[in-house]
Structures are given as structure tokens and as C-alpha cells.
Scaffold this motif. Structure first.
Motif, PDB file in Angstrom:
ATOM      1  N   ASN A 289       0.850  -1.194   0.000  1.00  0.00           N
ATOM      2  CA  ASN A 289       0.000   0.000   0.000  1.00  0.00           C
ATOM      3  C   ASN A 289       0.884   1.242   0.000  1.00  0.00           C
ATOM      4  O   ASN A 289       1.074   1.899   1.018  1.00  0.00           O
ATOM      5  CB  ASN A 289      -0.926  -0.017   1.219  1.00  0.00           C
ATOM      6  CG  ASN A 289      -1.930   1.114   1.181  1.00  0.00           C
ATOM      7  OD1 ASN A 289      -2.210   1.674   0.118  1.00  0.00           O
ATOM      8  ND2 ASN A 289      -2.469   1.464   2.356  1.00  0.00           N
ATOM      9  N   VAL A 290       1.458   1.533  -1.151  1.00  0.00           N
ATOM     10  CA  VAL A 290       2.371   2.666  -1.286  1.00  0.00           C
ATOM     11  C   VAL A 290       1.916   3.548  -2.436  1.00  0.00           C
ATOM     12  O   VAL A 290       1.338   3.069  -3.427  1.00  0.00           O
ATOM     13  CB  VAL A 290       3.822   2.206  -1.532  1.00  0.00           C
ATOM     14  CG1 VAL A 290       4.373   1.493  -0.312  1.00  0.00           C
ATOM     15  CG2 VAL A 290       3.912   1.306  -2.753  1.00  0.00           C
ATOM     16  N   GLN A 291       2.181   4.840  -2.292  1.00  0.00           N
ATOM     17  CA  GLN A 291       1.791   5.802  -3.313  1.00  0.00           C
ATOM     18  C   GLN A 291       2.993   6.462  -3.982  1.00  0.00           C
ATOM     19  O   GLN A 291       2.852   7.065  -5.047  1.00  0.00           O
ATOM     20  CB  GLN A 291       0.900   6.889  -2.678  1.00  0.00           C
ATOM     21  CG  GLN A 291      -0.375   6.362  -2.042  1.00  0.00           C
ATOM     22  CD  GLN A 291      -1.287   5.675  -3.047  1.00  0.00           C
ATOM     23  OE1 GLN A 291      -1.412   6.117  -4.191  1.00  0.00           O
ATOM     24  NE2 GLN A 291      -1.901   4.584  -2.628  1.00  0.00           N
ATOM     25  N   GLN A 292       4.174   6.371  -3.352  1.00  0.00           N
ATOM     26  CA  GLN A 292       5.311   7.085  -3.913  1.00  0.00           C
ATOM     27  C   GLN A 292       5.777   6.458  -5.217  1.00  0.00           C
ATOM     28  O   GLN A 292       5.635   5.253  -5.434  1.00  0.00           O
ATOM     29  CB  GLN A 292       6.472   7.126  -2.914  1.00  0.00           C
ATOM     30  CG  GLN A 292       7.232   5.830  -2.738  1.00  0.00           C
ATOM     31  CD  GLN A 292       6.728   5.006  -1.569  1.00  0.00           C
ATOM     32  OE1 GLN A 292       5.553   5.096  -1.208  1.00  0.00           O
ATOM     33  NE2 GLN A 292       7.611   4.209  -0.986  1.00  0.00           N
ATOM     34  N   GLU A 293       6.334   7.300  -6.061  1.00  0.00           N
ATOM     35  CA  GLU A 293       6.872   6.818  -7.316  1.00  0.00           C
ATOM     36  C   GLU A 293       8.130   5.987  -7.067  1.00  0.00           C
ATOM     37  O   GLU A 293       8.837   6.192  -6.075  1.00  0.00           O
ATOM     38  CB  GLU A 293       7.210   7.996  -8.237  1.00  0.00           C
ATOM     39  CG  GLU A 293       5.993   8.775  -8.690  1.00  0.00           C
ATOM     40  CD  GLU A 293       6.380   9.907  -9.631  1.00  0.00           C
ATOM     41  OE1 GLU A 293       7.548  10.355  -9.575  1.00  0.00           O
ATOM     42  OE2 GLU A 293       5.527  10.340 -10.426  1.00  0.00           O
ATOM     43  N   MET A 294       8.379   5.066  -7.954  1.00  0.00           N
ATOM     44  CA  MET A 294       9.562   4.218  -7.830  1.00  0.00           C
ATOM     45  C   MET A 294      10.197   4.025  -9.208  1.00  0.00           C
ATOM     46  O   MET A 294       9.529   4.157 -10.236  1.00  0.00           O
ATOM     47  CB  MET A 294       9.200   2.880  -7.196  1.00  0.00           C
ATOM     48  CG  MET A 294       8.177   2.064  -7.932  1.00  0.00           C
ATOM     49  SD  MET A 294       7.693   0.581  -7.003  1.00  0.00           S
ATOM     50  CE  MET A 294       6.866   1.319  -5.578  1.00  0.00           C
ATOM     51  N   PRO A 295      11.487   3.708  -9.236  1.00  0.00           N
ATOM     52  CA  PRO A 295      12.177   3.584 -10.527  1.00  0.00           C
ATOM     53  C   PRO A 295      12.036   2.202 -11.152  1.00  0.00           C
ATOM     54  O   PRO A 295      11.778   1.209 -10.473  1.00  0.00           O
ATOM     55  CB  PRO A 295      13.633   3.859 -10.157  1.00  0.00           C
ATOM     56  CG  PRO A 295      13.738   3.366  -8.740  1.00  0.00           C
ATOM     57  CD  PRO A 295      12.414   3.637  -8.102  1.00  0.00           C
ATOM     58  N   ILE A 296      12.210   2.191 -12.464  1.00  0.00           N
ATOM     59  CA  ILE A 296      12.434   0.954 -13.197  1.00  0.00           C
ATOM     60  C   ILE A 296      13.901   0.955 -13.604  1.00  0.00           C
ATOM     61  O   ILE A 296      14.385   1.907 -14.220  1.00  0.00           O
ATOM     62  CB  ILE A 296      11.562   0.852 -14.465  1.00  0.00           C
ATOM     63  CG1 ILE A 296      10.080   0.777 -14.100  1.00  0.00           C
ATOM     64  CG2 ILE A 296      11.961  -0.368 -15.293  1.00  0.00           C
ATOM     65  CD1 ILE A 296       9.147   0.765 -15.313  1.00  0.00           C
ATOM     66  N   VAL A 297      14.622  -0.097 -13.227  1.00  0.00           N
ATOM     67  CA  VAL A 297      16.035  -0.232 -13.594  1.00  0.00           C
ATOM     68  C   VAL A 297      16.163  -1.371 -14.592  1.00  0.00           C
ATOM     69  O   VAL A 297      15.643  -2.465 -14.372  1.00  0.00           O
ATOM     70  CB  VAL A 297      16.914  -0.495 -12.362  1.00  0.00           C
ATOM     71  CG1 VAL A 297      18.378  -0.592 -12.778  1.00  0.00           C
ATOM     72  CG2 VAL A 297      16.746   0.601 -11.340  1.00  0.00           C
ATOM     73  N   VAL A 298      16.865  -1.089 -15.678  1.00  0.00           N
ATOM     74  CA  VAL A 298      16.947  -2.012 -16.804  1.00  0.00           C
ATOM     75  C   VAL A 298      18.384  -2.497 -16.978  1.00  0.00           C
ATOM     76  O   VAL A 298      19.334  -1.710 -16.909  1.00  0.00           O
ATOM     77  CB  VAL A 298      16.471  -1.321 -18.099  1.00  0.00           C
ATOM     78  CG1 VAL A 298      16.636  -2.241 -19.297  1.00  0.00           C
ATOM     79  CG2 VAL A 298      15.012  -0.888 -17.956  1.00  0.00           C
ATOM     80  N   SER A 299      18.543  -3.792 -17.207  1.00  0.00           N
ATOM     81  CA  SER A 299      19.870  -4.362 -17.459  1.00  0.00           C
ATOM     82  C   SER A 299      19.775  -5.337 -18.620  1.00  0.00           C
ATOM     83  O   SER A 299      18.694  -5.630 -19.137  1.00  0.00           O
ATOM     84  CB  SER A 299      20.397  -5.068 -16.212  1.00  0.00           C
ATOM     85  OG  SER A 299      19.695  -6.289 -15.997  1.00  0.00           O
ATOM     86  N   GLY A 300      20.932  -5.867 -19.021  1.00  0.00           N
ATOM     87  CA  GLY A 300      20.977  -6.899 -20.048  1.00  0.00           C
ATOM     88  C   GLY A 300      21.380  -6.362 -21.409  1.00  0.00           C
ATOM     89  O   GLY A 300      21.046  -5.233 -21.784  1.00  0.00           O
ATOM     90  N   GLY A 301      22.098  -7.189 -22.152  1.00  0.00           N
ATOM     91  CA  GLY A 301      22.607  -6.772 -23.450  1.00  0.00           C
ATOM     92  C   GLY A 301      21.528  -6.425 -24.451  1.00  0.00           C
ATOM     93  O   GLY A 301      21.736  -5.564 -25.321  1.00  0.00           O
ATOM     94  N   THR A 302      20.364  -7.071 -24.359  1.00  0.00           N
ATOM     95  CA  THR A 302      19.288  -6.784 -25.302  1.00  0.00           C
ATOM     96  C   THR A 302      18.774  -5.357 -25.152  1.00  0.00           C
ATOM     97  O   THR A 302      18.199  -4.799 -26.093  1.00  0.00           O
ATOM     98  CB  THR A 302      18.151  -7.807 -25.110  1.00  0.00           C
ATOM     99  OG1 THR A 302      18.666  -9.122 -25.361  1.00  0.00           O
ATOM    100  CG2 THR A 302      16.992  -7.562 -26.049  1.00  0.00           C
ATOM    101  N   SER A 303      19.007  -4.733 -24.001  1.00  0.00           N
ATOM    102  CA  SER A 303      18.501  -3.376 -23.748  1.00  0.00           C
ATOM    103  C   SER A 303      19.445  -2.280 -24.220  1.00  0.00           C
ATOM    104  O   SER A 303      19.126  -1.095 -24.064  1.00  0.00           O
ATOM    105  CB  SER A 303      18.244  -3.192 -22.246  1.00  0.00           C
ATOM    106  OG  SER A 303      19.474  -3.078 -21.527  1.00  0.00           O
ATOM    107  N   LEU A 304      20.594  -2.639 -24.791  1.00  0.00           N
ATOM    108  CA  LEU A 304      21.623  -1.647 -25.072  1.00  0.00           C
ATOM    109  C   LEU A 304      21.445  -0.904 -26.389  1.00  0.00           C
ATOM    110  O   LEU A 304      22.192   0.037 -26.660  1.00  0.00           O
ATOM    111  CB  LEU A 304      23.004  -2.307 -25.038  1.00  0.00           C
ATOM    112  CG  LEU A 304      23.454  -2.832 -23.669  1.00  0.00           C
ATOM    113  CD1 LEU A 304      24.843  -3.453 -23.771  1.00  0.00           C
ATOM    114  CD2 LEU A 304      23.439  -1.716 -22.634  1.00  0.00           C
ATOM    115  N   VAL A 305      20.499  -1.303 -27.204  1.00  0.00           N
ATOM    116  CA  VAL A 305      20.305  -0.595 -28.478  1.00  0.00           C
ATOM    117  C   VAL A 305      19.782   0.819 -28.206  1.00  0.00           C
ATOM    118  O   VAL A 305      19.075   1.070 -27.224  1.00  0.00           O
ATOM    119  CB  VAL A 305      19.331  -1.348 -29.400  1.00  0.00           C
ATOM    120  CG1 VAL A 305      19.887  -2.707 -29.778  1.00  0.00           C
ATOM    121  CG2 VAL A 305      17.963  -1.492 -28.754  1.00  0.00           C
ATOM    122  N   GLY A 306      20.128   1.732 -29.093  1.00  0.00           N
ATOM    123  CA  GLY A 306      19.675   3.109 -28.944  1.00  0.00           C
ATOM    124  C   GLY A 306      18.163   3.210 -28.999  1.00  0.00           C
ATOM    125  O   GLY A 306      17.511   2.535 -29.800  1.00  0.00           O
ATOM    126  N   GLY A 307      17.585   4.041 -28.148  1.00  0.00           N
ATOM    127  CA  GLY A 307      16.152   4.256 -28.124  1.00  0.00           C
ATOM    128  C   GLY A 307      15.371   3.314 -27.243  1.00  0.00           C
ATOM    129  O   GLY A 307      14.160   3.480 -27.065  1.00  0.00           O
TER     130      GLY A 307
END
Length: 355
Positions: A289-307
């Protein structure tokens, strides 16, 4: 043979994290006050010199590998080139690399998978130096769109580490390892996403405890195989283009690039839609039961393309069930999982020391 990076830190005991991915195997541990990252491509290539040489072909082939410094092993008389060298040999002969892993778990179609993984792990992590070494490795979360046995995979890998002399062996899901790597300053609260070659692993964590975690059977290999199929190219050619530093999802100037961009769009929409569906199907009493914003952290080689980050930000900016403060890459996207596993191992050694 392996790539490495250093980040300064201090510790009194050996703690090591090993990320056994479909595309790469990487590890993180402390050496001389720094966290050292090492990785090797999780691939092998069966070299059959007798196809192009006669007589002492095998002896010649093995001598050639030794002289070139290639990393290889011989299994039942067959030479297997490992790691990045396997990728080079496969391209040389216009063939595909073989993978000891498939869709995030050991490849049942390759009978030498266990041997190859053991050799590759040995290349980056080495054998245990002490019975007190603490090792963490990762496994996928339970897949929601496929049926395969995570438990079998987990037990086989545990056996691989045991054979290398490790005794204090622990396991963590891949997405949670990203959270441990990147979100200590946020009380380990947020969403960790690991986009690997074989799978995508996602966790929604609150104060280091998974609210829910899941994996999807699509990843970089899925993009490569579909793009290759529709452009009449090999997977290796598509992978090489995708891994170029200047490749961007918005740069669709030829058929291969367009195909890659189309399947990236499909993958990102699929990940976001599956998160929404799982969140909606989770009983409210199990959701924080939380309202504060939280981050999404992304890893992995597939995520390295531009955009990639920009597009994921767009997809999670509206109608997403969790308020998001930002979408960002891990500090070391290729090593975030290994880094999180290392930090979990380090916490374990600190607890053991009474710190």
C-alpha cells in the motif's frame, strides 16, 4: 578470452556472484579493493577439421587452436571452441554458434551443455579458493508463457559449482539481483528488468522483498531469429548488427534494421502488457500500500540498443499500475545481475562476520 571491469570497494572475505545467462556468463567479485567484472560469451562451436583436411586433421586443428590462443576443450575426441572464439569460428564457416543455454535454462538439445557451462564458469569465476567462499548465482523466475523446469536447471547448476569446490552456494532470481545491484539507495524498492538473450526477467520489489516476479520466454535470441528469418540472414549476422554501438531502434534504413526494430517494439509491448496483467491478477492484500513513485532499472545486453529506454519510458508513462519516477539503465547493464549477486554474497559474509 574474457572482458573485465573494476569498481573500487573493500571487503574482508571472498564473495562472488555468477550470472549464467543465455548470451553471456559473467561474474563479479572483489580483488584488491575493487569489484572486478568478467564475462565470456555463453556459446561453443564444434570444430570438425576432417571436413576440410585429411589425415592428421584433428591434430592440425588442435595445434591451430593452441597457436591462436583460442579457448577450447576436447570432448570424446571432438574439439569444442568456447566463448567469443566460438562466435568467430561460426562466422568464419557461415554456421551458427551452439548454446549450452536456451531460453534462460540449460539446453536439453545439447548433451554437452553441462560440460560447456562448467568450462565457461571456470573461465570467469575459477575454482573455489576456500570453504568459506560465498557464491550466489541466478535462475529465472517462473515463466508465465512457457513450461520448463527451473528446479532441474537450479540443481544442475548447483552441482556445477559444487564440482568447482564451492560449498556455500546460494540462488536468487535474476530480476531481484538487478534490484540488489542498483536500488540500495531506494531501500531496494522498485522494478528490476533484465533483458537477456534467452528471456526477460522482471521483479516488482518492496524493501528487497519480491511482491511478484516472472520471466518471459522471449529475449534477444527471439528478436534475432525472427529478424533473420524475414531477411534471409543467419542469426549471427543479425546479432552482430544489433550489437554495433551506433545501432538505434529509430534507424531503420535497411531491411535487417527494420526487422530488428519491429521485433523490439513487439517485445517491449509484450513485457509491459504482461506486467499489467500480473499486477491486476494479484490479490490486493499482497500488493504494498504505497503511493510514492519508484524507478524501473533495466539491465541486459538486449537493452543496449539506442532508443530502448526512451521507448520503455513511453510505454510505462500511461496506464501503468505502478507510479514510475524514472526508467534508467543500470550503471553497468551487462554486469548488473552479477553485481547484485555479488552484493547479496557480500551481505551474507558480513552477517557471518557479525557486522
Amino acid at each position: 578470452m574474457t572482458d573485465s571491469k573494476n569498481i573500487e570497494t573493500t571487503t574482508a572475505h571472498r564473495a562472488i556472484g555468477v550470472d549464467i545467462g543465455t548470451g553471456f556468463i559473467s561474474c563479479a567479485e572483489e580483488e584488491k579493493g575493487e569489484v572486478v567484472f568478467r564475462k565470456i560469451r555463453d556459446a561453443f562451436f564444434k570444430l570438425n577439421p576432417s571436413k576440410f583436411l585429411e589425415g592428421s586433421a584433428n591434430q592440425f586443428g588442435e595445434a591451430m587452436l593452441k597457436n591462436s590462443g583460442a579457448y577450447y576443450v576436447k570432448v570424446d575426441g571432438t574439439l569444442h571452441v568456447l566463448g567469443d572464439d566460438a562466435f568467430k569460428f561460426a562466422n568464419l564457416f557461415h554456421q551458427e554458434c551452439l548454446r549450452p543455454m536456451s531460453k534462460g535454462v540449460l539446453n536439453p538439445k545439447q548433451p554437452v551443455s553441462n560440460i560447456m557451462v562448467s568450462e565457461l564458469v571456470k573461465a570467469v569465476a575459477g575454482q573455489a579458493r576456500s570453504p568459506d567462499d560465498v557464491l550466489y548465482y541466478c535462475v529465472p523466475a517462473e515463466p508465465i508463457d512457457a513450461d520448463f523446469d527451473i528446479e532441474y536447471h537450479k540443481q544442475i547448476l548447483s552441482g556445477v559449482f559444487s564440482e568447482l569446490g564451492y560449498q556455500n552456494i546460494n540462488v536468487m532470481t535474476e530480476g531481484l539481483a538487478v534490484v540488489y545491484s542498483e536500488l540500495a539507495d531506494n531501500m531496494y524498492t522498485g522494478i528490476g528488468m533484465s533483458f537477456g538473450a534467452g528471456m526477460c526477467n522482471i521483479v516488482y520489489a518492496f524493501m528487497g522483498i519480491p511482491v511478484f516476479a516472472f520471466s518471459l520466454s522471449k529475449g534477444g535470441d527471439w528478436i534475432d531469429s525472427h529478424a533473420a528469418k524475414h531477411t534471409d540472414e543467419t542469426n549471427n549476422v543479425v546479432t552482430a548488427l544489433k550489437e554495433k554501438a551506433d545501432f538505434s531502434l529509430s534507424d531503420a534504413t535497411n531491411g535487417i534494421q527494420r526487422a530488428i526494430s519491429i521485433y523490439y517494439e513487439s517485445l517491449l509491448n509484450y513485457v509491459v502488457d504482461q506486467f499489467k496483467e500480473l499486477y491486476e491478477n494479484t490479490p490486493k492484500k499482497k500488493l504494498p500500500n504505497v503511493q510514492q513513485e519508484m524507478p524501473i532499472v533495466v539491465s541486459g545486453g538486449t537493452s543496449l540498443v539506442g532508443g530502448f529506454i526512451d521507448r520503455l519510458t513511453e510505454l510505462t508513462s500511461q496506464d501503468f499500475p505502478v507510479p514510475i519516477s524514472e526508467v534508467k539503465h543500470a550503471r553497468e547493464p551487462l554486469f548488473a545481475v552479477a553485481n547484485g549477486l555479488y552484493h547479496a554474497a557480500k551481505i551474507s559474509t558480513d552477517i557471518g562476520d557479525g557486522k
